[in-house]
Design a protein around this motif. Structure first.
Motif, PDB file in Angstrom:
ATOM      1  N   HIS A   1      -1.548  30.785 -37.658  1.00  0.00           N
ATOM      2  CA  HIS A   1      -0.193  30.487 -37.167  1.00  0.00           C
ATOM      3  C   HIS A   1       0.277  29.300 -37.925  1.00  0.00           C
ATOM      4  O   HIS A   1       1.501  29.198 -38.543  1.00  0.00           O
ATOM      5  CB  HIS A   1      -0.219  30.245 -35.795  1.00  0.00           C
ATOM      6  CG  HIS A   1      -0.553  31.445 -34.805  1.00  0.00           C
ATOM      7  ND1 HIS A   1      -0.324  32.673 -35.264  1.00  0.00           N
ATOM      8  CD2 HIS A   1      -1.817  31.497 -33.895  1.00  0.00           C
ATOM      9  CE1 HIS A   1      -1.064  33.365 -34.497  1.00  0.00           C
ATOM     10  NE2 HIS A   1      -1.787  32.920 -33.754  1.00  0.00           N
TER      11      HIS A   1
ATOM     12  N   HIS B   1      -7.360  40.654 -32.877  1.00  0.00           N
ATOM     13  CA  HIS B   1      -8.508  40.427 -31.755  1.00  0.00           C
ATOM     14  C   HIS B   1      -8.870  41.557 -31.262  1.00  0.00           C
ATOM     15  O   HIS B   1      -7.957  42.214 -30.617  1.00  0.00           O
ATOM     16  CB  HIS B   1      -7.473  39.408 -30.716  1.00  0.00           C
ATOM     17  CG  HIS B   1      -7.459  37.983 -31.054  1.00  0.00           C
ATOM     18  ND1 HIS B   1      -8.153  37.087 -31.066  1.00  0.00           N
ATOM     19  CD2 HIS B   1      -6.214  37.482 -31.388  1.00  0.00           C
ATOM     20  CE1 HIS B   1      -7.917  35.882 -31.429  1.00  0.00           C
ATOM     21  NE2 HIS B   1      -6.603  35.976 -31.808  1.00  0.00           N
TER      22      HIS B   1
ATOM     23  N   ASP C   1      -1.485  39.912 -34.803  1.00  0.00           N
ATOM     24  CA  ASP C   1      -1.933  39.403 -33.520  1.00  0.00           C
ATOM     25  C   ASP C   1      -1.564  40.165 -32.164  1.00  0.00           C
ATOM     26  O   ASP C   1      -2.333  40.578 -31.428  1.00  0.00           O
ATOM     27  CB  ASP C   1      -1.386  37.931 -33.604  1.00  0.00           C
ATOM     28  CG  ASP C   1      -2.129  37.043 -32.568  1.00  0.00           C
ATOM     29  OD1 ASP C   1      -3.039  37.609 -31.805  1.00  0.00           O
ATOM     30  OD2 ASP C   1      -1.815  35.621 -32.294  1.00  0.00           O
TER      31      ASP C   1
ATOM     32  N   VAL D   1     -10.388  38.029 -35.649  1.00  0.00           N
ATOM     33  CA  VAL D   1     -10.459  36.411 -35.506  1.00  0.00           C
ATOM     34  C   VAL D   1     -10.973  36.176 -33.995  1.00  0.00           C
ATOM     35  O   VAL D   1     -11.104  35.018 -33.656  1.00  0.00           O
ATOM     36  CB  VAL D   1      -9.153  35.794 -35.613  1.00  0.00           C
ATOM     37  CG1 VAL D   1      -8.730  35.663 -37.311  1.00  0.00           C
ATOM     38  CG2 VAL D   1      -8.164  36.250 -34.938  1.00  0.00           C
TER      39      VAL D   1
ATOM     40  N   HIS E   1      -7.576  28.689 -35.009  1.00  0.00           N
ATOM     41  CA  HIS E   1      -5.996  28.638 -34.583  1.00  0.00           C
ATOM     42  C   HIS E   1      -5.674  27.395 -34.672  1.00  0.00           C
ATOM     43  O   HIS E   1      -6.281  26.466 -34.063  1.00  0.00           O
ATOM     44  CB  HIS E   1      -6.074  29.318 -33.295  1.00  0.00           C
ATOM     45  CG  HIS E   1      -6.168  30.883 -32.817  1.00  0.00           C
ATOM     46  ND1 HIS E   1      -7.571  31.046 -32.760  1.00  0.00           N
ATOM     47  CD2 HIS E   1      -5.601  31.726 -32.798  1.00  0.00           C
ATOM     48  CE1 HIS E   1      -7.666  32.523 -32.691  1.00  0.00           C
ATOM     49  NE2 HIS E   1      -6.334  32.764 -32.596  1.00  0.00           N
TER      50      HIS E   1
ATOM     51  N   HIS F   1      -4.756  38.755 -38.632  1.00  0.00           N
ATOM     52  CA  HIS F   1      -4.939  38.156 -37.161  1.00  0.00           C
ATOM     53  C   HIS F   1      -4.947  39.396 -36.175  1.00  0.00           C
ATOM     54  O   HIS F   1      -4.026  40.122 -35.565  1.00  0.00           O
ATOM     55  CB  HIS F   1      -3.625  37.211 -36.652  1.00  0.00           C
ATOM     56  CG  HIS F   1      -3.956  36.514 -35.855  1.00  0.00           C
ATOM     57  ND1 HIS F   1      -4.071  34.816 -36.182  1.00  0.00           N
ATOM     58  CD2 HIS F   1      -4.561  36.674 -34.624  1.00  0.00           C
ATOM     59  CE1 HIS F   1      -4.560  34.254 -35.024  1.00  0.00           C
ATOM     60  NE2 HIS F   1      -4.867  35.239 -34.172  1.00  0.00           N
TER      61      HIS F   1
HETATM   62 ZN   LIG Z   1      -5.195  34.717 -32.065  1.00  0.00          ZN
END
Ligand SMILES: [Zn+2]
Length: 487
Positions: A271, A65, A331, A129, A234, A63
């Motif tokens: 998640h 970004h 994340d 992602v 997600h 994860h």
């Molecule tokens: Zn995310």
């Protein structure tokens, strides 16, 4: 060219499980491992001393970004002061038409920063992602230049989110836009899958379960099957999403995705916190954990990010025991995969009130082998002959860690991403003695800082209440900045 990593604790994969050799050896030739396990006695062209180091498979970070953990995440994580709007919605939705795309230089700077920050902290495979859009040629070139291994693709959705002038979240549906974006994503995979000497691989990213209509989710999964690539979305990420999916489909997000055929072995779910198993859902109908186990989908568990919001997966251990594949992602910021092992382990215990839960073995497996199933790769996440030479040397022989008996337990209990001293990806040494080998890391940080400050300065222009960063995220103490440090 054959390189011998000599000594240290070697985590070798025997075909069934990781096992540790003390001391051990890893030998790789070009991009592939040719030996992993007991000391090697043959000839080699180069030698890397690993005494006092854990020689580990690189971690698969499910994860990331590339948008901007420079500044974005720092804001996002701290601004979630209302659990109903928890997670990205409360902060990142702008007033419609008020958020200008960042300048190309900022996009490039943040992408490089994210890749390299993750790399230095133990990530050898980045699952991107969804980040800033545009300049995909530049993206592919960057992956090539930096030497990192990335799975990515432009995210698509057909419901963009905005705040109105009163700060109410609204969803703006446009199915034609969604179809265009999916087309762009498919085009990305066709153009770039296998580029950067095979280190850039394509995947599809359906942004969020509630920001995609059912037809778009179905079309995305169909396209992923046709292209034979993984797909991510997600889901179960926040209660707003959970409630919206309940309202729209009278099913939980997980059950909904299962029913429309979105979940299978090539699916990664970011998640999956809000399921029938989570106490906040108050929805004791059905069994989402079983749905996940039977589908073969992978949970991309991001323990630290959710802990910051006072939430966690319910639960790591119960999912594992039910046969769900769990992988680990960051994340948030920092993207420190070594620390995530500890968070995953500790939160598993707290979630179940069970100190036997979240064993070091299981969290280490999640961060390595767990990330391989949805990728369809049996040559990542392990050190074994034939596997890719994606290798970490992690320094465990210092006062900060202490006296080591079992190095995996020591890593989970006391390790940090800052103990990662050497990172090898595809047989190339990218980090050596804790410094980037190919690029001036001070320059990378300076550019990321500039891009982040630009982003922070722009916040009041698109934020519904016009708030500046320091009002959204007040400093811990009154902070007296020098003039040039003022945003
Ligand atoms: Zn995310």
């Amino acid at each position: 060219m054959k390189t011998h990593i000599e000594g240290g604790w070697v985590v070798a994969f025997n075909g069934t499980t990781h096992e540790v050799h003390e001391p051990g050896s890893v030998v790789f030739e070009n991009d592939r491992i040719v030996h992993a396990g007991p000391p090697y006695t043959g000839a080699a062209d180069a030698r890397i001393a690993a005494r006092g180091k854990l020689v580990s498979p690189g971690f698969i970070n499910t994860h990331v970004h590339t948008a901007g953990s420079g500044g974005d995440y720092l804001l996002l994580d701290m601004a979630k002061n209302d659990y109903r709007t928890a997670n990205y919605m409360s902060f990142a939705a702008p007033l419609k038409g008020k958020m200008a795309p960042p300048p190309p230089a900022a996009v490039a700077a943040l992408r490089a920063f994210v890749f390299l920050h993750a790399l230095k902290n133990g990530t050898t495979t980045v699952i991107d992602v969804g980040g800033l859009r545009g300049d995909w040629d530049g993206y592919a070139r960057l992956v090539d230049d930096l030497g990192v291994r990335v799975y990515g693709g432009p995210p698509f959705r057909d419901r963009d989110t905005y705040m109105d002038a009163q700060g109410r979240l609204t969803y703006d549906e446009d199915t034609a836009v969604g179809r265009e974006r999916l087309k762009e994503a498919v085009g990305f995979v066709k153009s770039y899958d296998g580029s950067a000497q095979g280190r850039l691989r394509g995947m599809l990213n359906a942004a969020q379960v509630e920001t995609c209509t059912e037809p778009l989710l179905r079309a995305g999964k169909d396209a992923a099957r046709e292209l034979d690539v993984p797909i991510h979305t997600h889901a179960g990420g926040n209660l707003v999403e959970f409630q919206r999916i309940m309202d729209e489909y009278r099913r939980t997000p997980i059950r909904f995705l299962g029913d429309i055929g979105f979940l299978d072995e090539r699916t990664l779910l970011g998640h999956a916190v809000f399921t029938t198993a989570h106490p906040w859902s108050h929805y004791p109908f059905g069994d989402d954990v079983r749905v996940l186990a039977e589908s073969g989908a992978t949970i991309g568990h991001c323990p630290y990010k959710y802990a910051k919001m006072a939430m966690t997966l319910h639960s790591f251990q119960r999912c594992l025991d039910a046969g769900v594949t769990i992988a680990i992602g960051t994340d948030t910021y920092p993207m420190d995969m070594v620390s995530e092992l500890r968070w995953a382990s500790i939160l598993a215990k707290v979630a179940d009130g069970n100190y036997q839960a979240g064993q070091p073995r299981d969290v280490f497996n999640a961060a390595t082998l767990g990330g391989c199933r949805f990728l369809g790769r049996d040559d990542l996440g392990r050190l074994a002959p034939g596997a890719k030479a994606d290798i970490l040397l992690i320094d465990l022989d210092h006062l900060g860690v202490g006296v080591v008996n079992d190095p995996i337990k020591a890593l989970v209990d006391a390790g940090s991403g800052r103990d990662v001293s050497t990172v090898i990806v595809d047989g190339k040494v990218l980090v050596e003695d804790k410094r980037l080998a190919r690029i001036d890391e001070n320059e990378v940080l300076a550019k990321a800082r500039e891009a982040t400050r630009g982003y922070w300065r722009a916040v009041p222009a698109w934020r519904w209440d016009g708030a500046e960063v320091d009002r959204i995220m007040p400093p811990a103490f009154p902070l007296h900045r020098r003039k040039e440090e003022t945003r």
